[in-house]
Every structure is written in C-alpha cells, then in structure tokens.
Design a protein around this motif. Structure first.
Motif, short mmCIF file in Angstrom:
data_model
loop_
_atom_site.label_atom_id
_atom_site.label_comp_id
_atom_site.label_asym_id
_atom_site.label_seq_id
_atom_site.Cartn_x
_atom_site.Cartn_y
_atom_site.Cartn_z
N ASN A 111 -7.42 0.45 -3.49
CA ASN A 111 -7.62 1.46 -4.53
C ASN A 111 -6.26 2.06 -4.85
O ASN A 111 -5.92 3.18 -4.45
CB ASN A 111 -8.60 2.53 -4.05
CG ASN A 111 -8.89 3.55 -5.12
OD1 ASN A 111 -8.69 3.29 -6.31
ND2 ASN A 111 -9.36 4.72 -4.72
N LYS A 112 -5.45 1.30 -5.59
CA LYS A 112 -4.07 1.68 -5.86
C LYS A 112 -3.66 1.12 -7.21
O LYS A 112 -3.98 -0.04 -7.53
CB LYS A 112 -3.16 1.12 -4.77
CG LYS A 112 -1.66 1.31 -4.98
CD LYS A 112 -0.87 0.61 -3.89
CE LYS A 112 0.63 0.64 -4.21
NZ LYS A 112 1.19 2.00 -4.09
N PRO A 113 -2.97 1.90 -8.04
CA PRO A 113 -2.51 1.38 -9.33
C PRO A 113 -1.67 0.12 -9.15
O PRO A 113 -0.77 0.08 -8.30
CB PRO A 113 -1.67 2.53 -9.90
CG PRO A 113 -2.21 3.76 -9.24
CD PRO A 113 -2.61 3.33 -7.86
N GLY A 114 -1.97 -0.89 -9.92
CA GLY A 114 -1.22 -2.15 -9.85
C GLY A 114 -1.78 -3.17 -8.88
O GLY A 114 -1.39 -4.34 -8.92
N ALA A 115 -2.71 -2.75 -8.01
CA ALA A 115 -3.23 -3.68 -7.01
C ALA A 115 -3.97 -4.85 -7.65
O ALA A 115 -3.93 -5.98 -7.14
CB ALA A 115 -4.14 -2.95 -6.03
N ASP A 174 -3.25 -14.39 7.00
CA ASP A 174 -2.66 -15.42 6.15
C ASP A 174 -2.58 -14.96 4.70
O ASP A 174 -3.01 -13.86 4.34
CB ASP A 174 -3.42 -16.74 6.27
CG ASP A 174 -4.86 -16.68 5.76
OD1 ASP A 174 -5.16 -15.85 4.87
OD2 ASP A 174 -5.69 -17.47 6.23
N GLY A 175 -2.02 -15.82 3.86
CA GLY A 175 -1.79 -15.44 2.47
C GLY A 175 -3.05 -15.17 1.68
O GLY A 175 -3.08 -14.26 0.83
N LEU A 176 -4.11 -15.94 1.93
CA LEU A 176 -5.37 -15.72 1.22
C LEU A 176 -5.98 -14.37 1.59
O LEU A 176 -6.43 -13.62 0.72
CB LEU A 176 -6.36 -16.84 1.55
CG LEU A 176 -5.98 -18.26 1.10
CD1 LEU A 176 -7.02 -19.26 1.58
CD2 LEU A 176 -5.83 -18.32 -0.42
N GLN A 177 -5.97 -14.06 2.88
CA GLN A 177 -6.53 -12.78 3.33
C GLN A 177 -5.70 -11.62 2.80
O GLN A 177 -6.27 -10.59 2.39
CB GLN A 177 -6.56 -12.75 4.87
CG GLN A 177 -7.52 -13.76 5.48
CD GLN A 177 -7.34 -13.87 6.99
OE1 GLN A 177 -6.22 -13.81 7.50
NE2 GLN A 177 -8.45 -14.05 7.70
N ALA A 178 -4.38 -11.77 2.82
CA ALA A 178 -3.51 -10.69 2.34
C ALA A 178 -3.72 -10.44 0.85
O ALA A 178 -3.77 -9.30 0.39
CB ALA A 178 -2.05 -11.04 2.62
N THR A 179 -3.85 -11.52 0.09
CA THR A 179 -4.07 -11.38 -1.36
C THR A 179 -5.38 -10.67 -1.64
O THR A 179 -5.44 -9.74 -2.46
CB THR A 179 -4.06 -12.76 -2.03
OG1 THR A 179 -2.78 -13.36 -1.86
CG2 THR A 179 -4.34 -12.63 -3.52
N SER A 180 -6.43 -11.09 -0.95
CA SER A 180 -7.73 -10.45 -1.14
C SER A 180 -7.67 -8.97 -0.78
O SER A 180 -8.25 -8.12 -1.48
CB SER A 180 -8.78 -11.16 -0.28
OG SER A 180 -10.04 -10.58 -0.44
N ALA A 181 -6.96 -8.64 0.30
CA ALA A 181 -6.83 -7.25 0.73
C ALA A 181 -6.09 -6.41 -0.31
O ALA A 181 -6.47 -5.28 -0.60
CB ALA A 181 -6.12 -7.17 2.08
N ARG A 198 0.83 -1.21 0.00
CA ARG A 198 0.00 0.00 0.00
C ARG A 198 0.87 1.26 0.00
O ARG A 198 0.58 2.25 -0.69
CB ARG A 198 -0.91 0.01 1.23
CG ARG A 198 -1.94 1.15 1.23
CD ARG A 198 -2.40 1.48 2.65
NE ARG A 198 -2.79 0.30 3.39
CZ ARG A 198 -4.03 -0.20 3.41
NH1 ARG A 198 -4.98 0.38 2.72
NH2 ARG A 198 -4.28 -1.28 4.13
N GLU A 199 1.94 1.24 0.77
CA GLU A 199 2.78 2.42 0.93
C GLU A 199 3.86 2.55 -0.16
O GLU A 199 4.53 3.57 -0.24
CB GLU A 199 3.46 2.40 2.30
CG GLU A 199 2.49 2.46 3.48
CD GLU A 199 1.67 3.75 3.47
OE1 GLU A 199 2.24 4.80 3.11
OE2 GLU A 199 0.48 3.70 3.81
#
Length: 333
Positions: A276-280, A264-271, A244-245
């Motif tokens: 709202n960031k270019p490339g996300a 965990d990895g699934l939650q982090a990926t979904s987040a 994000r930063e």
C-alpha cells in the motif's frame, strides 16, 4: 428499462452476438464522467465517495468505451447500494506497463465499507439473478444481473476480476483488463533511437536485486557508463524492504534477479505489487534471469513484472526498455 437492457445483454452474450467494439479512447476524459454520475447514484445517501486515478502512462487506449463504463458502473452502483450512511466507496484506477508497451493492464479497484458478502454467495455471485440480500428488506433496487454481465464482459475483453469480501466489513473488486495502446503511441516508443535512449536514461536511479556480488558489480559498472546509479538489494526480501522504506520516486525501475535466497524474484515482485504505497503498482520491474523459456517469461508477467531479459543483459536492449518505461518518452495520440 434497466432490467430490459440487462436481459438483452445477457441474451446477446449467451447467443454469442455481443461484440466488443474497440476504438481509440482518451481514458482520463472517460473517467471524468464518473464523479457526477456517482453523485447522482448516491442520491440522498451520506457517503464518502473517493475517485483516484494515477499512473495513467498511456492516455489513449483501444477499448470499447460503452462496455468499459458498464463494467465499472455496475460494480460502483452495487457498492453505493449496499453501503449504509456514513460509509465510503473508493474508485481507484491506474495502469501497469506491459511487456513491450504495446499493451498495458488497465486496473480498477472498487472498494466499499458496506455489508460485505459471505463466501457462499461469492462462490455463485456471477450467476444470473444472484443477490446477497433480499431487496425488499434492504430497500435497494436492482435485479441481480449486473455482476453476471460484468463477468461476461471482462471475459470478452480477456481480463480478469478478483473479489475479497467479509460480511459486515465491505467488499473490494479488482478488475484487470489488458488493452492495446494507440498505434501512434506504440510507434513512437518503437522508434526510440540508441542516442535518445541513452539521453533519457541518464540520471536514472535503479534498485537492483541480485544475490551474487560479482554480478551486481558488473551491472552497476555497466549502468554507470550511461549515467545511471543504483542501490543493491542482496535478496528479494531486502529489495521489498528497501522499496517500502524509500521515498516516492526514489527509484525509476527495479532490476530483479529471479533466483535468490530468502525470497526469490517472483515472490519479491508479488510483495511489491501488493504494498500500500504510491508507485508500488506502477514501478517498472524487469526480470533478469538465465531462464528464457516461454513458461518462465509467463511466470514473470503473472507475478507483476513488466519485462523479461535474459542474462547476460544486453545493455542496448535494457536502455531502450528503461527509456520506454520512463514517462517522458510516452506520447499521446
């Protein structure tokens, strides 16, 4: 004539006669047709209409151009109809790289600041002749068949459609359609040699989410042997915050451990995908896990990951995956 065409489409769908005729289509060229068409749909209404296409890695995809246009046009037409003067309509489209680059997800997000819809209406809006408001009162055209056709067409393309809306605050549709890449594109990606992959990956900078310090040190040393640098995120929440930063294009990809504390990895990926960031939406995220069962792989893909790799990581396989995801090795037909 519009009503006749829509009724014919519904009849064909119900009779199982409607066919999807996929062919190689240049997606940016197809999208060029939308700004003038939206201007025409807008008429005298004073709206701010925004078209934004980005991260179109695979320019040529196998799709039915008529039906794809029909899906987008129906939703955009409704957005314009139900957005009052001074409002805005946004049409965003981009791609998510898929498991092996043979397929991508073509994603369209159509949002407006219009009248919105109640939850009660959303529950049955794909029914034939459903309308959120009385067309006589609101002085808008249409017959309520459009969304029903859209849903059927998306289903025929093995896609999915999601909607969020609030009365008085507008509506957002998200349409996700998996499409096959042009054969020449896929062959070019499959033919990447080990040497080519090494050269392509040299200079990459990755974000590695791994809670085990020793595991991180091992993977970072292996990456360094091929000229790849990386930053360490100790868990999923740290990974999300670091991405994000970060400045745009800081990271070429994310290597994501699946079992981590805090997040965990699934939650982090979904987040990350929901930022709202270019490339996300487009940064390649590769799962690294000891679990290689089919259900585990599917959960990774459902969360928004591009690929699943079993531990211990096969470096040649990883390098080829990174090379495939890097834009310079993706060619047009």
């Amino acid at each position: 004539m519009e009503l006749v065409n829509e009724v014919l489409d519904i009849t064909q769908i119900e009779n199982g006669q409607l066919r999807i005729n996929s062919q190689p289509v240049n997606i940016p060229k197809l999208l060029d047709d939308f700004p003038p068409m939206l201007k025409q749909l807008q008429g005298d209404k004073k709206l701010n209409i925004i078209c934004n296409q980005h991260d179109l890695y695979q320019k040529t995809l196998l799709v039915d151009p008529l039906r794809l246009k029909q899906i987008y046009t129906n939703i955009l037409s409704n957005a314009i109809k139900y957005t009052p003067d001074g409002g805005s309509v946004t049409f965003e489209i981009y791609e998510e790289l898929f498991l092996n680059n043979k397929y991508i997800n073509l994603i369209a997000v159509i949002s407006d600041t219009g009248i919105g819809m109640s939850q009660e209406y959303i529950n049955h809006m794909y029914s034939k002749f459903s309308r959120a408001t009385d067309s006589k009162i609101n002085k808008v055209g249409g017959y309520g068949l459009g969304l029903s056709i859209v849903k059927e067409l998306v289903d025929l393309m093995n896609g999915r459609i999601n909607v969020t809306s609030k009365e008085g605050h507008g509506t957002t549709f998200k349409i996700i359609i998996p499409l096959e890449c042009c054969a020449e594109n896929y062959k070019a990606l499959q033919d990447i040699s080990d040497t080519s992959a090494h050269n392509t990956c040299k200079g990459m900078h990755l974000l590695v989410a791994e809670d085990n310090t020793l595991n991180y040190e091992v993977i970072s040393e292996l990456l360094a042997m091929y000229g790849i640098t990386c930053d360490h995120a100790e868990d999923g929440s740290v990974c999300v915050e670091m991405f994000r930063e970060s400045s745009i294009y800081t990271y070429d990809a994310i290597l994501m451990d699946m079992q981590m504390p805090v997040m965990d990895g699934l939650q982090a990926t979904s987040a990350i995908r929901n930022l709202n960031k270019p490339g996300a939406h487009s940064i390649p995220i590769i799962a690294m896990t000891a679990n290689a069962f089919k259900d585990d792989i599917q959960r990774c893909l459902d969360a928004g990951m591009n690929m699943h790799m079993s531990k211990p990581v096969n470096m040649e396989k990883l390098l080829k995956a990174l090379a495939k995801f890097k834009g310079e090795v993706i060619v047009d037909c």
